[in-house]
Design an enzyme around this catalytic site. Structure first.
Site, PDB file in Angstrom:
ATOM      1  CE  LYS A 137      27.259  47.907  38.704  1.00 21.14           C
ATOM      2  NZ  LYS A 137      26.965  47.414  40.084  1.00 21.14           N
TER       3      LYS A 137
ATOM      4  CG  ASP B 170      30.400  44.482  49.021  1.00 21.41           C
ATOM      5  OD1 ASP B 170      31.378  44.414  49.798  1.00 21.41           O
ATOM      6  OD2 ASP B 170      30.524  44.473  47.779  1.00 21.41           O
TER       7      ASP B 170
ATOM      8  N   GLY C 106      36.452  46.915  34.920  1.00 25.15           N
ATOM      9  CA  GLY C 106      37.129  46.048  35.874  1.00 25.15           C
ATOM     10  C   GLY C 106      37.193  44.640  35.335  1.00 25.15           C
TER      11      GLY C 106
ATOM     12  CB  VAL D 255      30.437  51.547  34.615  1.00 27.70           C
ATOM     13  CG1 VAL D 255      29.307  52.546  34.849  1.00 27.70           C
ATOM     14  CG2 VAL D 255      30.409  50.481  35.701  1.00 27.70           C
TER      15      VAL D 255
ATOM     16  CG  MET E 130      34.071  40.389  38.101  1.00 29.05           C
ATOM     17  SD  MET E 130      34.398  38.723  37.514  1.00 29.05           S
ATOM     18  CE  MET E 130      32.744  38.049  37.555  1.00 29.05           C
ATOM     19  N   GLY E 131      33.367  43.499  34.641  1.00 28.13           N
ATOM     20  CA  GLY E 131      32.440  44.241  33.803  1.00 28.13           C
ATOM     21  C   GLY E 131      32.889  45.655  33.522  1.00 28.13           C
TER      22      GLY E 131
END
Length: 636
Positions: free
Chosen positions: A43, A143, A23, A28, A25-26
């Site tokens: 992650k 969340d 994604g 996996v 931001m990071g």
């Protein structure tokens, strides 16, 4: 999925096998622990998502928090965390590998819509049990959303990503900071940045609403629209009704789980699911019993009895609240209760001299408060005694205090709140279009008359960078600076990133020697080798010096709010001086070194241009440009 060329071979001690997903931001990865040959998921935060040391520490703190939460929780419905750490490719989190699919992909692909109602409710029941387990251990997830639920190959849900979770006995985030995903956030998270167990229950209700109906209860094309609906509007009326669920029960159940007031919601996810199972007409007795068995009773709770219905349906009935099935008797009972309550209220207010008056305001829907208690929104009937005060307030307007004179209260006219606001962007120098009008000047830009009673549409633009921002009633930019992004990113994400414009920046002095730092108005003291100092945002003219290595320089640096900047300083070299005939004390840039010019002892000096002389000797000064160690020999 094509394997990227830059796939890391190792993260920490874990061997990387393949990319599972990525994604903004990071990423996996599927990995293996070489010590015990266990497969796991890693992650990793992308390095380009880490702008400064504060960002890295924040990601590590979130991963550490998730690991700590995992240590508290031990439930088959929650993904287990094995390890957390930092690496050359970024901060990482090692967790249980769950073969399967994330719930949000099933919803987006339409696969969820094709599942039978029983399967959807089975998934929801599993998530409810996991959430209630976390709540029982004092953990608020904060969340809850389909993207944080993995569905195993056997169809069992597993709740994950407790990275912004909160323990009731600890807090690792600033009060008032909104964390979560907008579409699934609760009203109190949006308004106050506060989250409790009932906030999770609200988010869970949004997720179940979407799972069963295929749509979100508070839809919108922009983040601001979604947030406004969550705070102010009822859930979407689903047309046609969801097949298999009694329509009249649907509205009541989701009206309660998505109640704006946290105290009006269900006390647990299990209680919500039990009502939903009771409203599901497509389930037979055994299916309903099986799903109810998935749900966990809270601490000390006794499972309520199961009653048989005439049409072979089963439901839970709490012992203290037996279900009355005859509508006529139920309505009669409600009417009698209201009559008793009304008579009691009349006697109460009659006895203490209070009377009920209607409080109205212009505009309407203003909050009415009495003794610090929120009574509701105008127009509102309020019992008052002569001399009592109420406060009428609405976002964007000046609040009014009204004293009851014993007879009536005229409509309260609320005046708009007008303030002076500063518009700030990163980078600076953006043009501003506000409500269709281009404002003179560039950011940072002052707006002298900001009417908080109105919604404002603002677009910042600088070259290829832009950012549209909507301010609702009562909202102001305050001290926030808005990060401009590319037009494509603005259109794709709709995300508004801000930072407090007063947040100091961090300057790291990349040097192997200490440096004394002075600004134009103050002495900041000596900074250790590789040390950091905080400076207010803006441009600074710094005087840097270390006479011990003959360093003196003036540098100009510009820091954005919260930005970390590394300032490389010249390195050190050895200068050895030999003179003939005879020798004397070596002076560099007019400063005696205490070293004899006999070529026996090197002097540590910063790289760059220097003037070398011999104290008390008449030889011409030697100008040297040092980029490496140097042996200087000259005649005096």
């Amino acid at each position: 999925m094509n394997e990227p060329e830059n796939l890391p071979k190792q993260v920490g001690r874990y061997e990387i096998k393949r990319l599972l997903g990525a994604g903004a931001m990071g990423s996996v990865y599927l990995a293996e622990d070489p010590r015990i040959k266990r497969k796991l998921a890693i992650k990793v935060v992308k390095l380009d998502a880490i702008r400064n040391e504060a960002d890295r520490n924040e990601f590590l703190a979130r991963f550490q928090r998730e690991a700590e939460v995992s240590g508290v929780l031990n439930d088959p419905g929650i993904v287990t965390i094995y390890d957390v750490g930092d690496s050359e490719v970024g901060p990482f989190l090692a967790m249980e590998f769950v073969p399967g699919k994330p719930l949000d992909s099933l919803i987006k692909s339409g696969e969820m819509g094709r599942m039978p109602l029983r399967t959807k409710l089975q998934i929801a029941a599993g998530v409810a049990a996991a959430l209630d387990h976390a709540h029982a251990h004092g953990i608020v997830h904060r969340d809850v959303k389909p993207g944080n639920v993995m569905l195993t190959e056997e169809g069992r849900p597993k709740l994950m990503d407790f990275g912004i979770a909160k323990r009731e006995d600890a807090s690792l985030t600033q009060t008032g900071t909104f964390l979560g995903t907008p579409s699934y956030a609760s009203p109190e998270q949006i308004k106050e940045g506060q989250a409790t167990f009932r906030s999770d229950i609200f988010s869970f209700g949004v997720m179940v609403f979407e799972m069963l109906s295929g749509v979100l209860p508070f839809p919108g094309t922009s983040i601001n629209t979604i947030l406004y609906k969550i705070v102010n509007e009822p859930p979407l009326d689903v047309k046609p009704p969801v097949v298999g669920v009694l329509p009249e029960r649907w509205q009541g159940i989701f009206g309660r789980v998505l109640c704006k007031d946290p105290e009006g919601r269900y006390a647990s996810c299990a209680a919500f699911l039990r009502d939903l199972l009771d409203a599901a007409v497509d389930l037979d007795k055994n299916e309903r019993l099986e799903l109810m068995g998935v749900l966990k009773a809270g601490p000390g709770a006794v499972a309520p009895p199961v009653l048989q219905r005439a049409h072979d349906e089963t439901m839970y009935v709490p012992p203290e609240k037996p279900v009355v099935r005859r509508t006529g008797l139920r309505m009669a009972g409600i009417a009698l209760a209201l009559a008793i309550l009304g008579a009691g209220a009349w006697l109460l207010f009659r006895g203490n001299g209070a009377r009920t008056v209607t409080v109205a305001s212009v505009p309407a829907q203003a909050k009415v408060m009495k003794g610090g208690q929120d009574l509701g929104a105008t127009p509102l009937p309020v019992p008052l005694k002569a001399g009592e005060e109420i406060v009428v307030a609405r976002p964007g307007y000046q609040s009014q205090t009204v004293t009851f004179d014993g007879s009536s209260i005229p409509p309260v006219l609320l005046q708009p709140r007008i303030t002076s606001e500063q518009l700030q962007t990163i980078p600076e120098g953006a043009t501003v279009v506000m409500d269709g009008q281009t404002l003179p000047g560039q950011t940072p830009l002052s707006v002298a008359l900001w009417d908080q009673s109105r919604k404002h549409e603002i677009t910042f633009t600088k070259g290829d960078l832009t950012l549209p921002v909507t301010f609702l009633e009562g909202e102001t930019p305050g001290t926030q600076a808005y990060h401009l992004v590319s037009a494509r990113e603005a259109a794709l994400t709709g995300e508004v990133k801000t930072v407090d414009a007063t947040t100091p920046g961090t300057l790291r002095l990349a040097a192997e020697y200490p440096v004394r730092v002075r600004t134009e108005d103050r002495d900041l003291g000596e900074v250790a080798p590789g040390g950091r100092l905080e400076l207010p945002p803006g441009t600074h003219r710094l005087k840097l010096a270390n006479p011990r290595v003959f360093y003196s320089e003036t540098r100009t640096v510009t820091l954005e709010p919260g930005q970390a900047v590394s300032l490389p300083l010249p390195g050190l070299v050895n200068l050895t001086v030999e003179t003939y005939p005879g020798s004397g004390t070596v002076m560099i840039n007019g400063v005696p070194t205490g070293v004899e010019s006999d070529g026996s002892q090197p002097i540590r000096v910063v790289k760059g241009s220097h003037r070398v002389t011999i104290q008390g000797k008449s030889a011409a000064p030697q100008r040297v440009d040092l980029g490496a160690d140097k042996y200087l020999k000259f005649k005096i």
